[in-house]
Write an enzyme that holds these catalytic residues in place. Structure first.
Site, PDB file in Angstrom:
ATOM      1  N   ILE A 114       0.906  -1.147   0.000  1.00  0.00           N
ATOM      2  CA  ILE A 114       0.000   0.000   0.000  1.00  0.00           C
ATOM      3  C   ILE A 114       0.943   1.195   0.000  1.00  0.00           C
ATOM      4  O   ILE A 114       1.549   1.522   1.014  1.00  0.00           O
ATOM      5  CB  ILE A 114      -0.946   0.001   1.214  1.00  0.00           C
ATOM      6  CG1 ILE A 114      -1.850  -1.239   1.180  1.00  0.00           C
ATOM      7  CG2 ILE A 114      -1.781   1.287   1.221  1.00  0.00           C
ATOM      8  CD1 ILE A 114      -2.766  -1.388   2.377  1.00  0.00           C
ATOM      9  N   PRO A 115       1.134   1.836  -1.154  1.00  0.00           N
ATOM     10  CA  PRO A 115       2.285   2.720  -1.390  1.00  0.00           C
ATOM     11  C   PRO A 115       2.170   4.123  -0.795  1.00  0.00           C
ATOM     12  O   PRO A 115       2.104   5.120  -1.516  1.00  0.00           O
ATOM     13  CB  PRO A 115       2.358   2.761  -2.912  1.00  0.00           C
ATOM     14  CG  PRO A 115       0.926   2.643  -3.331  1.00  0.00           C
ATOM     15  CD  PRO A 115       0.309   1.677  -2.353  1.00  0.00           C
ATOM     16  N   CYS A 116       2.210   4.223   0.525  1.00  0.00           N
ATOM     17  CA  CYS A 116       2.115   5.536   1.166  1.00  0.00           C
ATOM     18  C   CYS A 116       3.313   6.424   0.829  1.00  0.00           C
ATOM     19  O   CYS A 116       3.242   7.644   1.002  1.00  0.00           O
ATOM     20  CB  CYS A 116       1.928   5.399   2.667  1.00  0.00           C
ATOM     21  SG  CYS A 116       3.127   4.349   3.489  1.00  0.00           S
ATOM     22  N   HIS A 117       4.384   5.833   0.309  1.00  0.00           N
ATOM     23  CA  HIS A 117       5.523   6.658  -0.127  1.00  0.00           C
ATOM     24  C   HIS A 117       5.144   7.544  -1.310  1.00  0.00           C
ATOM     25  O   HIS A 117       5.831   8.512  -1.607  1.00  0.00           O
ATOM     26  CB  HIS A 117       6.731   5.769  -0.475  1.00  0.00           C
ATOM     27  CG  HIS A 117       6.476   4.771  -1.556  1.00  0.00           C
ATOM     28  ND1 HIS A 117       5.863   3.555  -1.308  1.00  0.00           N
ATOM     29  CD2 HIS A 117       6.727   4.805  -2.885  1.00  0.00           C
ATOM     30  CE1 HIS A 117       5.759   2.878  -2.445  1.00  0.00           C
ATOM     31  NE2 HIS A 117       6.276   3.619  -3.416  1.00  0.00           N
ATOM     32  N   ARG A 118       4.042   7.246  -1.976  1.00  0.00           N
ATOM     33  CA  ARG A 118       3.585   8.043  -3.126  1.00  0.00           C
ATOM     34  C   ARG A 118       2.755   9.257  -2.708  1.00  0.00           C
ATOM     35  O   ARG A 118       2.267   9.992  -3.565  1.00  0.00           O
ATOM     36  CB  ARG A 118       2.769   7.164  -4.078  1.00  0.00           C
ATOM     37  CG  ARG A 118       3.578   6.039  -4.696  1.00  0.00           C
ATOM     38  CD  ARG A 118       2.739   5.159  -5.588  1.00  0.00           C
ATOM     39  NE  ARG A 118       3.488   3.969  -5.978  1.00  0.00           N
ATOM     40  CZ  ARG A 118       2.935   2.833  -6.370  1.00  0.00           C
ATOM     41  NH1 ARG A 118       1.614   2.728  -6.452  1.00  0.00           N
ATOM     42  NH2 ARG A 118       3.695   1.796  -6.682  1.00  0.00           N
TER      43      ARG A 118
END
Length: 151
Positions: A114-118
């Site tokens: 779940i790409p919270c870095h984006r």
């Protein structure tokens, strides 16, 4: 709960599952060696992501916590590989303040998948709760080809 730890370019990663769903990624635990179909598939897909051959994860995920936490994770999951959104854009979609989205990102139990870095701040990177903090966030964005956003 079953878990498996393996090496990645951003350090050892432990993937945790429960009832055949991936429920967490943890950077503090470094000695898990369970083998289940979903853990082996998660290891395969995460390795392919870091090898640059996978851009979309297809894993059974279960996000614990509140409905709001799940809503934030759903919004984050919809951000395509190599793209970003701001906390404000997600907040607007959910009808909540941007600070609440920041808390939701910080509570993401399954980072990278779940790409919270984006998710970025309006005027900067924002935070990142994984090992290495913002440096890891920058590494992941560069890995995905979103580095132009950082200049």
């Amino acid at each position: 709960m079953p878990a498996v730890t393996f090496s990645t370019p951003i350090g050892p990663m432990t993937v945790v599952s429960e009832n055949a769903d991936i429920t967490a990624i943890d950077w503090r635990r470094t000695n898990a060696s369970d083998s289940t179909p979903e853990l082996e598939e998660a290891r395969r897909q995460i390795t392919a992501y870091f090898d640059g051959t996978l851009t979309v994860f297809d894993l059974p995920l279960r996000v614990g916590g509140t409905d709001f936490q799940r809503d934030v994770c759903d919004q984050i999951s919809a951000i395509p590989y190599g793209e970003t959104r701001t906390y404000g854009e997600i907040a607007s979609a959910l009808g909540v303040p941007a600070q609440a989205v920041g808390s939701g990102c910080g509570g993401n139990p399954i980072p990278v998948i779940i790409p919270c870095h984006r998710v970025l701040g309006a005027n900067g990177l924002g935070g990142f709760s994984a090992r290495g903090g913002v440096e890891t966030k920058v590494w992941l964005l560069k890995h995905e080809g979103a580095a132009g956003l950082l200049i």
